[in-house]
Design a protein around this motif. Sequence first.
Motif, PDB file in Angstrom:
ATOM      1  N   ALA A  17      16.784 -11.214   5.155  1.00  0.00           N
ATOM      2  CA  ALA A  17      16.773  -9.972   5.935  1.00  0.00           C
ATOM      3  C   ALA A  17      16.175  -8.836   5.108  1.00  0.00           C
ATOM      4  CB  ALA A  17      18.186  -9.621   6.392  1.00  0.00           C
ATOM      5  N   GLU A  18      16.508  -8.780   3.820  1.00  0.00           N
ATOM      6  CA  GLU A  18      15.963  -7.737   2.940  1.00  0.00           C
ATOM      7  C   GLU A  18      14.456  -7.914   2.766  1.00  0.00           C
ATOM      8  OE1 GLU A  18      16.660  -5.746  -1.471  1.00  0.00           O
ATOM      9  OE2 GLU A  18      17.901  -7.433  -0.842  1.00  0.00           O
ATOM     10  N   ILE A  19      14.016  -9.148   2.626  1.00  0.00           N
ATOM     11  CA  ILE A  19      12.579  -9.419   2.489  1.00  0.00           C
ATOM     12  C   ILE A  19      11.843  -8.968   3.763  1.00  0.00           C
ATOM     13  CG2 ILE A  19      10.870 -11.290   2.409  1.00  0.00           C
ATOM     14  CD1 ILE A  19      12.748 -12.742   0.450  1.00  0.00           C
ATOM     15  N   ALA A  20      12.413  -9.234   4.919  1.00  0.00           N
ATOM     16  CA  ALA A  20      11.789  -8.815   6.178  1.00  0.00           C
ATOM     17  C   ALA A  20      11.684  -7.293   6.244  1.00  0.00           C
ATOM     18  CB  ALA A  20      12.585  -9.353   7.367  1.00  0.00           C
ATOM     19  N   ARG A  21      12.761  -6.587   5.833  1.00  0.00           N
ATOM     20  CA  ARG A  21      12.709  -5.112   5.818  1.00  0.00           C
ATOM     21  C   ARG A  21      11.639  -4.619   4.847  1.00  0.00           C
ATOM     22  NH1 ARG A  21      18.334  -5.732   5.788  1.00  0.00           N
ATOM     23  NH2 ARG A  21      18.394  -5.283   3.549  1.00  0.00           N
ATOM     24  N   ASN A  22      11.594  -5.230   3.665  1.00  0.00           N
ATOM     25  CA  ASN A  22      10.594  -4.821   2.665  1.00  0.00           C
ATOM     26  C   ASN A  22       9.171  -5.070   3.164  1.00  0.00           C
ATOM     27  OD1 ASN A  22      12.589  -3.989   0.922  1.00  0.00           O
ATOM     28  ND2 ASN A  22      12.575  -5.848  -0.311  1.00  0.00           N
ATOM     29  N   ASN A  23       8.956  -6.197   3.842  1.00  0.00           N
ATOM     30  CA  ASN A  23       7.622  -6.486   4.385  1.00  0.00           C
ATOM     31  C   ASN A  23       7.233  -5.466   5.452  1.00  0.00           C
ATOM     32  OD1 ASN A  23       7.178  -8.666   2.720  1.00  0.00           O
ATOM     33  ND2 ASN A  23       7.891 -10.185   4.205  1.00  0.00           N
ATOM     34  N   ASN A  24       8.204  -5.044   6.277  1.00  0.00           N
ATOM     35  CA  ASN A  24       7.918  -4.003   7.280  1.00  0.00           C
ATOM     36  C   ASN A  24       7.532  -2.698   6.603  1.00  0.00           C
ATOM     37  OD1 ASN A  24       8.373  -5.664   9.473  1.00  0.00           O
ATOM     38  ND2 ASN A  24      10.529  -5.063   9.699  1.00  0.00           N
ATOM     39  N   ILE A  25       8.246  -2.354   5.536  1.00  0.00           N
ATOM     40  CA  ILE A  25       7.919  -1.118   4.805  1.00  0.00           C
ATOM     41  C   ILE A  25       6.538  -1.221   4.191  1.00  0.00           C
ATOM     42  CG2 ILE A  25       8.554   0.272   2.783  1.00  0.00           C
ATOM     43  CD1 ILE A  25      11.508  -0.385   3.471  1.00  0.00           C
ATOM     44  N   ILE A  26       6.204  -2.373   3.619  1.00  0.00           N
ATOM     45  CA  ILE A  26       4.871  -2.576   3.029  1.00  0.00           C
ATOM     46  C   ILE A  26       3.789  -2.416   4.098  1.00  0.00           C
ATOM     47  CG2 ILE A  26       3.345  -4.327   2.030  1.00  0.00           C
ATOM     48  CD1 ILE A  26       5.811  -5.311   0.428  1.00  0.00           C
ATOM     49  N   ASP A  27       4.021  -2.991   5.277  1.00  0.00           N
ATOM     50  CA  ASP A  27       3.044  -2.857   6.362  1.00  0.00           C
ATOM     51  C   ASP A  27       2.870  -1.402   6.777  1.00  0.00           C
ATOM     52  OD1 ASP A  27       2.623  -5.589   6.334  1.00  0.00           O
ATOM     53  OD2 ASP A  27       4.002  -5.998   8.009  1.00  0.00           O
ATOM     54  N   GLU A  28       3.970  -0.648   6.828  1.00  0.00           N
ATOM     55  CA  GLU A  28       3.883   0.782   7.167  1.00  0.00           C
ATOM     56  C   GLU A  28       3.097   1.545   6.106  1.00  0.00           C
ATOM     57  OE1 GLU A  28       7.802   2.376   7.826  1.00  0.00           O
ATOM     58  OE2 GLU A  28       8.261   0.897   9.374  1.00  0.00           O
ATOM     59  N   ILE A  29       3.326   1.214   4.840  1.00  0.00           N
ATOM     60  CA  ILE A  29       2.597   1.887   3.751  1.00  0.00           C
ATOM     61  C   ILE A  29       1.105   1.588   3.852  1.00  0.00           C
ATOM     62  CG2 ILE A  29       2.247   1.910   1.239  1.00  0.00           C
ATOM     63  CD1 ILE A  29       5.303   1.546   0.965  1.00  0.00           C
ATOM     64  N   LYS A  30       0.766   0.326   4.120  1.00  0.00           N
ATOM     65  CA  LYS A  30      -0.654  -0.040   4.266  1.00  0.00           C
ATOM     66  C   LYS A  30      -1.299   0.727   5.415  1.00  0.00           C
ATOM     67  CE  LYS A  30      -0.356  -4.757   2.481  1.00  0.00           C
ATOM     68  NZ  LYS A  30      -0.458  -6.185   2.836  1.00  0.00           N
ATOM     69  N   ALA A  31      -0.592   0.816   6.535  1.00  0.00           N
ATOM     70  CA  ALA A  31      -1.136   1.547   7.687  1.00  0.00           C
ATOM     71  C   ALA A  31      -1.326   3.018   7.350  1.00  0.00           C
ATOM     72  CB  ALA A  31      -0.204   1.382   8.893  1.00  0.00           C
ATOM     73  N   THR A  32      -0.366   3.575   6.621  1.00  0.00           N
ATOM     74  CA  THR A  32      -0.477   4.983   6.208  1.00  0.00           C
ATOM     75  C   THR A  32      -1.662   5.170   5.272  1.00  0.00           C
ATOM     76  OG1 THR A  32       1.911   5.271   6.435  1.00  0.00           O
ATOM     77  CG2 THR A  32       0.741   6.900   5.101  1.00  0.00           C
ATOM     78  N   GLN A  33      -1.867   4.245   4.345  1.00  0.00           N
ATOM     79  CA  GLN A  33      -3.003   4.357   3.417  1.00  0.00           C
ATOM     80  C   GLN A  33      -4.330   4.276   4.152  1.00  0.00           C
ATOM     81  OE1 GLN A  33      -2.121   1.285   0.506  1.00  0.00           O
ATOM     82  NE2 GLN A  33      -1.614   2.867  -0.988  1.00  0.00           N
ATOM     83  N   ILE A  34      -4.413   3.395   5.138  1.00  0.00           N
ATOM     84  CA  ILE A  34      -5.654   3.290   5.914  1.00  0.00           C
ATOM     85  C   ILE A  34      -5.916   4.590   6.667  1.00  0.00           C
ATOM     86  CG2 ILE A  34      -6.709   2.125   7.899  1.00  0.00           C
ATOM     87  CD1 ILE A  34      -5.300  -0.467   6.889  1.00  0.00           C
ATOM     88  N   GLN A  35      -4.860   5.148   7.263  1.00  0.00           N
ATOM     89  CA  GLN A  35      -5.004   6.408   7.994  1.00  0.00           C
ATOM     90  C   GLN A  35      -5.412   7.531   7.033  1.00  0.00           C
ATOM     91  OE1 GLN A  35      -1.482   7.671  10.046  1.00  0.00           O
ATOM     92  NE2 GLN A  35      -2.390   9.600  10.712  1.00  0.00           N
ATOM     93  N   MET A  36      -4.792   7.577   5.856  1.00  0.00           N
ATOM     94  CA  MET A  36      -5.128   8.622   4.882  1.00  0.00           C
ATOM     95  C   MET A  36      -6.566   8.473   4.397  1.00  0.00           C
ATOM     96  SD  MET A  36      -1.596   8.883   2.695  1.00  0.00           S
ATOM     97  CE  MET A  36      -2.231  10.087   1.555  1.00  0.00           C
TER      98      MET A  36
END
Length: 131
Positions: A17-36
Amino acid sequence: MVRDNENVASQLKASKAEIARNNNIIDEIKATQIQMARESETVTERLNASQEQLARVIANASEPKVTPEEPKVMPEEPKVSPEEPKVMPEIPVPRPRRSTNVAQTNKPAPTPARPQAKKPQPSSAWPWSVR
């Protein structure tokens, strides 16, 4: 032994469950970096356009303007005999001026061939994208 297996299974479930949460956070960070990166490119393009516009304005401001009503008249040279140079205190001697550029007041003017902003790297180049 059964209780140990239950504890291990519970810990394994919590870890997944923690790995799944961390992967979601990583995906959000990647999306934010692409937008930036996209926004940075847009800002860079706007900055370059503003600098070009400023350069045109400065170039136009430094050109002498001649209007039809006021034709440019060259002042007459005072006639001085070659053997007797005269100093005329009422005529100011022009001083050489440094060219002042608004863009140069705080930073050096950009060179005409500026390197373009770096394109964002593909997500595969990010170290956290390797799972």
